[in-house]
Scaffold this active site. Structure first.
Site, PDB file in Angstrom:
ATOM      1  N   THR A   1      40.067  57.559  43.551  1.00 26.68           N
ATOM      2  CA  THR A   1      39.406  57.372  44.849  1.00 26.68           C
ATOM      3  C   THR A   1      38.608  56.087  44.696  1.00 26.68           C
ATOM      4  O   THR A   1      38.104  55.792  43.600  1.00 26.68           O
ATOM      5  CB  THR A   1      38.466  58.544  45.228  1.00 26.68           C
ATOM      6  N   HIS A   2      38.556  55.315  45.766  1.00 25.08           N
ATOM      7  CA  HIS A   2      37.932  53.972  45.709  1.00 25.08           C
ATOM      8  C   HIS A   2      38.593  53.122  44.620  1.00 25.08           C
ATOM      9  O   HIS A   2      37.946  52.273  44.020  1.00 25.08           O
ATOM     10  CB  HIS A   2      36.420  54.042  45.464  1.00 25.08           C
TER      11      HIS A   2
ATOM     12  N   SER B   1      61.297  34.894  39.202  1.00 22.22           N
ATOM     13  CA  SER B   1      60.647  33.671  39.650  1.00 22.22           C
ATOM     14  C   SER B   1      61.566  32.494  39.389  1.00 22.22           C
ATOM     15  O   SER B   1      62.318  32.491  38.406  1.00 22.22           O
ATOM     16  CB  SER B   1      59.338  33.509  38.877  1.00 22.22           C
TER      17      SER B   1
ATOM     18  N   LYS C   1      59.408  36.782  34.788  1.00 23.63           N
ATOM     19  CA  LYS C   1      58.927  37.568  35.919  1.00 23.63           C
ATOM     20  C   LYS C   1      59.918  38.610  36.427  1.00 23.63           C
ATOM     21  O   LYS C   1      61.124  38.417  36.417  1.00 23.63           O
ATOM     22  CB  LYS C   1      58.538  36.637  37.091  1.00 23.63           C
TER      23      LYS C   1
ATOM     24  N   GLU D   1      56.548  44.272  48.377  1.00 24.08           N
ATOM     25  CA  GLU D   1      55.636  43.353  49.068  1.00 24.08           C
ATOM     26  C   GLU D   1      56.072  43.129  50.509  1.00 24.08           C
ATOM     27  O   GLU D   1      55.249  43.036  51.425  1.00 24.08           O
ATOM     28  CB  GLU D   1      55.557  42.017  48.323  1.00 24.08           C
TER      29      GLU D   1
ATOM     30  N   GLN E   1      59.315  43.261  81.245  1.00 28.52           N
ATOM     31  CA  GLN E   1      60.557  42.891  80.544  1.00 28.52           C
ATOM     32  C   GLN E   1      60.313  42.649  79.054  1.00 28.52           C
ATOM     33  O   GLN E   1      61.177  42.898  78.223  1.00 28.52           O
ATOM     34  CB  GLN E   1      61.126  41.631  81.196  1.00 28.52           C
TER      35      GLN E   1
HETATM   36  N1  ARG Z   1      65.316  42.562  82.864  1.00 27.33           N
HETATM   37  C1  ARG Z   1      64.361  43.271  83.627  1.00 27.33           C
HETATM   38  C2  ARG Z   1      63.434  44.057  82.674  1.00 27.33           C
HETATM   39  O1  ARG Z   1      63.755  44.166  81.557  1.00 27.33           O
HETATM   40  C3  ARG Z   1      65.032  44.228  84.533  1.00 27.33           C
HETATM   41  C4  ARG Z   1      64.266  44.612  85.736  1.00 27.33           C
HETATM   42  C5  ARG Z   1      64.055  43.436  86.630  1.00 27.33           C
HETATM   43  N2  ARG Z   1      63.651  43.838  87.914  1.00 27.33           N
HETATM   44  C6  ARG Z   1      63.346  42.981  88.839  1.00 27.33           C
HETATM   45  N3  ARG Z   1      63.045  43.443  90.003  1.00 27.33           N
HETATM   46  N4  ARG Z   1      63.303  41.703  88.662  1.00 27.33           N
HETATM   47  O2  ARG Z   1      62.398  44.549  83.041  1.00 27.33           O
END
Ligand code: ARG
Length: 462
Positions: free
Chosen positions: A158-159, A280, A286, A293, A325
């Site tokens: 712990t710690h 490395s 290494k 990582e 979108q």
């Molecule tokens: N490509 C758009 C999105 O991913 C689809 C919907 C777009 N709708 C619109 N009325 N322009 O959200």
């Protein structure tokens, strides 16, 4: 300037600037939704026919053409054109190109707003299953490894300071437990999102007699959303999904951090397989844990997606806005990154050995048995607070004299506490201590044995 063949060309003057075409498109990343988009469209067309809005023959023609388009996309032969903006328009355009006027009927009573919300829920439902399987495989790898080291003690920290001895198996099972919660969270997320927004239209529904439950049923949704305004804008499931991915990434980063430390010469607790190390370019000796990582580092990208998603949602006005979108970039990134890290982790865990003998040999450092000694005193009737002080004093004495608690004679013990007797020496070895843990869920071999069996049964069915 490009000709798009879009229906709104009649509404807007001139042509869209190339700069805008490239800026507004999502096709470069939403093509991976094509299967779901087409499934949604087929269900929609079927429902339109069931409701006598289009004819059965028209629905059949639409379905056949959509399946052909689906095959073409799957085979990599489909030519995407950014001018179509997104997967929805690309598929619809291809449909109209193929079957002409009948294809123009598909979008009846539908908007891309309810369409994209449907596609994403369908995609996520499947993606969650994929992730659950990967989580389970990693759990199985941990359980298998834990089974090999039930009786071998290691220091728990712990710690990052030596704390108490535990079975190596108990340490490994701690990850199984975290991952079990992750899988429950994925399940909950899947259940919550499993309602159909299709039929919500752009924002207000439709004046056509669409049967929303029909499409929901065809697509395997458990029900429908009940408010069209909310349905087209709801991306809670996206934020939630990325949050669940973020916690998985957090758990994997903890494992990575532990094992990076454990592979160092200073610790030498484990040896990961050469397959998962790099060397490395300069230092010939290494053996670097780069995979671990990267698992740790990739967590940053998943968290980044979570913050991005929440920020996209912040202060958007009600209903659909194009901001949404961008959601896809982040749900895809979170799923892909965590999926890859889970797979890599399972491979590493499945190919790692603990240097149990070496770990055991180093257990006499750090007074790991001090707490058990205090509890020994409690069993002899000493109040715990007092016992804590007595053992603290004994540890200080040992430190000053460069010896271990087990080196002290009974007379020396008695100087500090009369109640200490010869049986104290049973408590003064790490293996002795782990065997004495009585509580459920503790780091004792007996508990680990039980838990390994429990998890083996539990994971067998998955
Ligand atoms: N490509 C758009 C999105 O991913 C689809 C919907 C777009 N709708 C619109 N009325 N322009 O959200």
């Amino acid at each position: 300037m490009a000709k798009s063949g879009k229906s709104w060309e009649k509404r807007l003057s001139g042509e869209t600037d190339d700069l805008a075409i490239n800026f507004v498109e999502s096709l470069s990343y939403d093509t991976r939704l094509y299967r779901y988009d087409i499934a949604g469209s087929i269900a929609h067309a079927q429902m339109l026919a069931d409701q006598k809005i289009i004819s059965k023959a028209e629905a059949a023609e639409i379905k056949k053409a959509l399946l052909e388009i689906s095959d073409k996309i799957a085979s990599g032969k489909f030519k995407f054109d950014l001018v179509h903006e997104d997967i929805h328009m690309a598929v619809e355009n291809a449909l109209i190109e193929r079957i002409g006027d009948v294809g123009k009927k598909l979008h009846t009573g539908r908007s891309r707003n309810d369409q994209v919300a449907t596609d994403m829920r369908l995609w996520m439902r499947d993606e969650i299953e994929v992730l659950q399987t990967k989580v389970t495989l990693l759990q199985k790898a941990f359980v298998k490894l834990a089974g090999k080291y039930v009786d071998d003690p290691m220091p728990a920290y712990t710690h990052m300071q030596r704390a108490q001895p535990v079975s190596i198996g108990a340490y490994l099972l701690s990850f199984v437990e975290q991952l079990a919660r992750d899988n429950t969270r994925l399940k909950n997320c899947s259940e919550l999102l499993n309602v159909s927004p299709l039929g919500s239209g752009a924002v207000a529904g439709s004046t056509l007699p669409l049967d929303r439950k029909n499409t929901a049923k065809q697509l395997g949704f458990a029900g429908i959303t009940w408010n069209s305004i909310d349905a087209v804008s709801d991306r809670d499931f996206c934020a939630e999904f990325i949050f669940v991915c973020s916690l998985i990434a957090a758990h994997l980063s903890k494992l990575a951090e532990d094992w990076i430390i454990y592979t160092s010469s200073e610790f030498s607790f484990i040896r990961t397989d050469d397959k998962y190390c790099t060397s490395s370019s300069m230092m010939p000796q290494k053996r670097n844990p780069d995979m671990l990582e990267l698992i740790r580092g990739k967590t940053g990208s998943v968290y980044g997606s979570l913050v991005a998603m929440l920020t996209i949602l912040k202060a958007q006005p009600s209903t659909y806005n194009r901001d949404l979108q961008e959601d896809k970039i982040h749900i895809f990134n979170a799923a892909d990154t965590v999926g890859a890290s889970l797979e890599m982790s399972a491979a590493i865990v499945g190919n790692t050995k603990f240097n149990a003998k070496q770990i055991a040999a180093g257990l006499d450092k750090g007074f790991l048995e001090a707490t058990a000694l205090a509890e020994y005193l409690v069993k002899k009737g000493v109040p715990f607070r007092e016992a804590h002080g007595i053992v603290g004093g004994l540890v200080a004495h040992c430190e000053d004299n460069n010896c271990k608690l087990s080196d002290l004679t009974i007379d020396r013990f008695k100087q500090d506490c009369e109640k200490i007797e010869a049986d104290v020496h049973d408590t003064l070895s790490p293996a002795g201590v782990t065997n004495q843990y009585l509580t459920e869920g503790s780091g004792s071999p007996a508990q680990v044995e039980k838990q390994v069996q429990y998890w083996k049964n539990q994971l067998k069915e998955q």
